[in-house]
Enzyme design. Structure first.
Site, short mmCIF file in Angstrom:
data_model
loop_
_atom_site.label_atom_id
_atom_site.label_comp_id
_atom_site.label_asym_id
_atom_site.label_seq_id
_atom_site.Cartn_x
_atom_site.Cartn_y
_atom_site.Cartn_z
N ASN A 9 -33.75 -27.05 61.86
CA ASN A 9 -33.73 -28.47 62.20
C ASN A 9 -33.36 -29.24 60.93
O ASN A 9 -34.17 -29.37 60.04
CB ASN A 9 -35.12 -28.88 62.71
CG ASN A 9 -35.23 -30.38 62.94
OD1 ASN A 9 -34.23 -31.09 62.96
ND2 ASN A 9 -36.45 -30.85 63.12
N TRP A 10 -32.12 -29.71 60.91
CA TRP A 10 -31.62 -30.34 59.68
C TRP A 10 -32.11 -31.78 59.51
O TRP A 10 -31.87 -32.40 58.49
CB TRP A 10 -30.10 -30.32 59.65
CG TRP A 10 -29.51 -28.95 59.49
CD1 TRP A 10 -30.16 -27.75 59.52
CD2 TRP A 10 -28.12 -28.63 59.28
NE1 TRP A 10 -29.28 -26.72 59.33
CE2 TRP A 10 -28.01 -27.24 59.18
CE3 TRP A 10 -26.96 -29.40 59.16
CZ2 TRP A 10 -26.79 -26.58 58.98
CZ3 TRP A 10 -25.75 -28.76 58.96
CH2 TRP A 10 -25.67 -27.36 58.87
N LYS A 11 -32.70 -32.34 60.55
CA LYS A 11 -33.20 -33.73 60.51
C LYS A 11 -32.08 -34.67 60.05
O LYS A 11 -30.92 -34.41 60.34
CB LYS A 11 -34.45 -33.79 59.62
CG LYS A 11 -35.47 -32.73 60.04
CD LYS A 11 -36.81 -32.88 59.39
CE LYS A 11 -37.72 -31.76 59.88
NZ LYS A 11 -39.08 -31.87 59.36
N HIS A 94 -40.11 -33.34 68.89
CA HIS A 94 -40.46 -33.04 67.50
C HIS A 94 -41.52 -34.03 67.01
O HIS A 94 -41.53 -35.20 67.40
CB HIS A 94 -39.21 -33.11 66.61
CG HIS A 94 -39.48 -32.63 65.23
ND1 HIS A 94 -40.02 -33.44 64.26
CD2 HIS A 94 -39.37 -31.40 64.68
CE1 HIS A 94 -40.20 -32.72 63.17
NE2 HIS A 94 -39.83 -31.49 63.40
N GLU A 96 -41.84 -35.69 64.41
CA GLU A 96 -41.33 -36.95 63.84
C GLU A 96 -40.89 -37.91 64.94
O GLU A 96 -41.01 -39.13 64.80
CB GLU A 96 -40.19 -36.66 62.85
CG GLU A 96 -40.75 -36.08 61.56
CD GLU A 96 -39.86 -35.03 60.90
OE1 GLU A 96 -38.65 -34.99 61.17
OE2 GLU A 96 -40.40 -34.23 60.12
N GLU A 166 -45.82 -26.64 66.23
CA GLU A 166 -45.67 -27.16 64.87
C GLU A 166 -46.85 -28.07 64.55
O GLU A 166 -46.83 -29.26 64.89
CB GLU A 166 -44.38 -27.96 64.75
CG GLU A 166 -43.13 -27.17 65.01
CD GLU A 166 -41.91 -27.83 64.39
OE1 GLU A 166 -41.24 -27.17 63.59
OE2 GLU A 166 -41.65 -29.00 64.68
N GLY A 172 -43.26 -30.29 56.51
CA GLY A 172 -42.73 -30.93 55.31
C GLY A 172 -43.77 -31.13 54.22
O GLY A 172 -43.54 -31.83 53.24
N SER A 212 -43.33 -25.77 57.29
CA SER A 212 -43.28 -25.19 55.94
C SER A 212 -43.06 -23.67 55.94
O SER A 212 -43.62 -22.98 55.10
CB SER A 212 -44.54 -25.57 55.15
OG SER A 212 -44.61 -26.97 54.99
N GLY A 233 -37.45 -26.52 58.91
CA GLY A 233 -36.91 -27.80 58.45
C GLY A 233 -36.28 -27.64 57.07
O GLY A 233 -35.16 -27.15 56.93
N GLY A 234 -37.01 -28.02 56.04
CA GLY A 234 -36.49 -28.04 54.67
C GLY A 234 -35.74 -26.79 54.26
O GLY A 234 -34.64 -26.87 53.68
P1 PGA Z 1 -40.49 -28.01 57.54
O1 PGA Z 1 -40.13 -28.72 58.93
O2 PGA Z 1 -40.04 -26.58 57.64
O3 PGA Z 1 -39.72 -28.78 56.50
O4 PGA Z 1 -41.96 -28.13 57.36
C1 PGA Z 1 -40.32 -28.04 60.13
C2 PGA Z 1 -39.90 -28.94 61.27
O5 PGA Z 1 -40.05 -30.16 61.15
O6 PGA Z 1 -39.41 -28.46 62.31
#
Ligand code: PGA
Length: 249
Positions: A9-11, A94, A96, A166, A172, A212, A233-234
Site C-alpha cells: 500500500n503505497w499511500k 484502511h 487511515e 491491521e 507506521g 510495520s 506500507g512503508g
Molecule cells: P506500515 O503500514 O507497514 O507502514 O505500518 C501498513 C498499512 O498501513 O497498510
C-alpha cells in the site's frame, strides 16, 4: 492451501516517474514466489503502473473507491473507472480512511457491496486502536467491524474477499504486533467467520497482517499458521525491502 499474498500500500507516495522506476526495479528483482504480489499506487498513477507491469504477474490495486456508480461526488473515483483501466482489486477500510477521513462501518458496507457486485476483489482492512487493545476490547471491536461490513453478504461473495487485520497502533509506528498476537487475532477472525458462515469459507479466506511489517520481522509473522501474508506500507516503497518481504513468505 490458501492464497498467500504480499500487498504494498503505497499511500500518498510516489510521482508517476517514481512509480515507473520503483516498478521497474521491483520487476527486475522479483523472486520466484508462490505468493500473489499486489501494489497499490495512488489513483493518478494506476494507469502508469498498469503499463509498467503489462508483462508482469504483479497485480495493481486501488487504495479506495466510492460506492456510487457515478454522479455528483467531487473528487471521488468509481468502480467502473477502475475497471475501465484494468484495475480489479481495491483496498477498502484502511485505518487511515477510517480515522482521517471518517469512513465508518456503514459506509464501508456500501463500498464493499458495490465492489463485490462489480466483480472486484477487495482487500478489506480492519483492526483495533491502541485504547481498545489496552482495555481488552480488541476482539469485540474486530468482530463488530467484520459483522457490520461483511456478515450481511451472501456466502458466494467470499472468494472475492481478502482480509487484512491491521491493528491501528502498529501502522507506521514501527511497533508491530508480535507474531503471537497476530496469530491469536487471525485465529479468532477465522473462528468468527466459521460461526457466521462456515468452516469452509473460514479456511479458504486469506487473512493478511499489516502494521510495520519489515524485512527483519516478516519471516516470524508469516510463519504463523493463520497469517497468509501481509499488507505492507512503508517497506513497500523500497524495492529491496519489499522483495525481502516477498522472499519471507
Ligand atoms: P506500515 O503500514 O507497514 O507502514 O505500518 C501498513 C498499512 O498501513 O497498510
Amino acid at each position: 492451501m490458501r492464497n498467500q499474498i504480499v500487498a504494498g500500500n503505497w499511500k500518498m507516495n510516489k510521482t508517476a516517474s517514481e512509480t515507473e522506476s520503483l516498478l521497474d526495479e521491483l520487476s527486475a528483482k522479483l523472486p520466484d514466489t508462490h505468493a500473489s504480489v499486489i501494489v497499490a499506487p495512488t489513483f493518478v498513477n494506476l494507469s502508469t503502473a498498469q503499463n509498467s507491469l503489462q508483462s508482469s504477474t504483479i497485480v495493481v490495486a486501488a487504495q479506495n473507491m466510492h460506492f456510487a456508480a457515478n454522479g455528483a461526488y467531487t473528487g471521488e473515483i468509481s468502480a467502473d473507472m477502475l475497471l475501465d483501466i484494468g484495475v480489479e482489486t481495491v483496498i477498502l477500510g484502511h485505518s487511515e480512511r477510517r480515522s482521517l477521513f471518517g469512513e465508518d462501518d456503514a459506509l464501508l458496507a456500501q463500498k464493499v457491496k458495490t465492489a463485490l457486485d462489480k466483480g472486484m476483489q477487495i482487500i478489506f482492512c480492519f483492526g483495533e486502536e491502541l485504547e481498545e487493545r489496552k482495555s481488552g476490547n480488541h476482539f469485540d471491536v474486530v468482530k463488530s467491524q467484520l459483522q457490520n461490513a461483511l456478515f450481511g453478504l451472501d456466502a458466494v461473495a467470499w472468494p472475492q474477499i481478502v482480509l487484512a487485520y491491521e491493528p491501528d497502533w502498529a501502522i507506521g509506528t514501527g511497533e508491530t504486533a508480535s507474531p503471537e498476537q497476530a496469530q491469536e487475532m487471525h485465529a479468532f477472525i477465522r473462528s468468527t467467520i466459521t460461526e457466521a458462515f462456515s468452516t469452509e469459507i473460514a479456511e479458504q479466506v486469506s487473512i493478511l497482517y499489516g502494521g510495520s511489517v519489515k524485512p527483519n520481522n516478516a519471516t516470524d509473522i508469516f510463519s504463523k499458521p493463520d497469517v497468509d501474508g501481509g499488507l505492507i506500507g512503508g517497506a513497500s516503497l523500497k524495492a529491496e525491502d519489499f522483495v525481502a518481504i516477498i522472499k519471507a513468505i
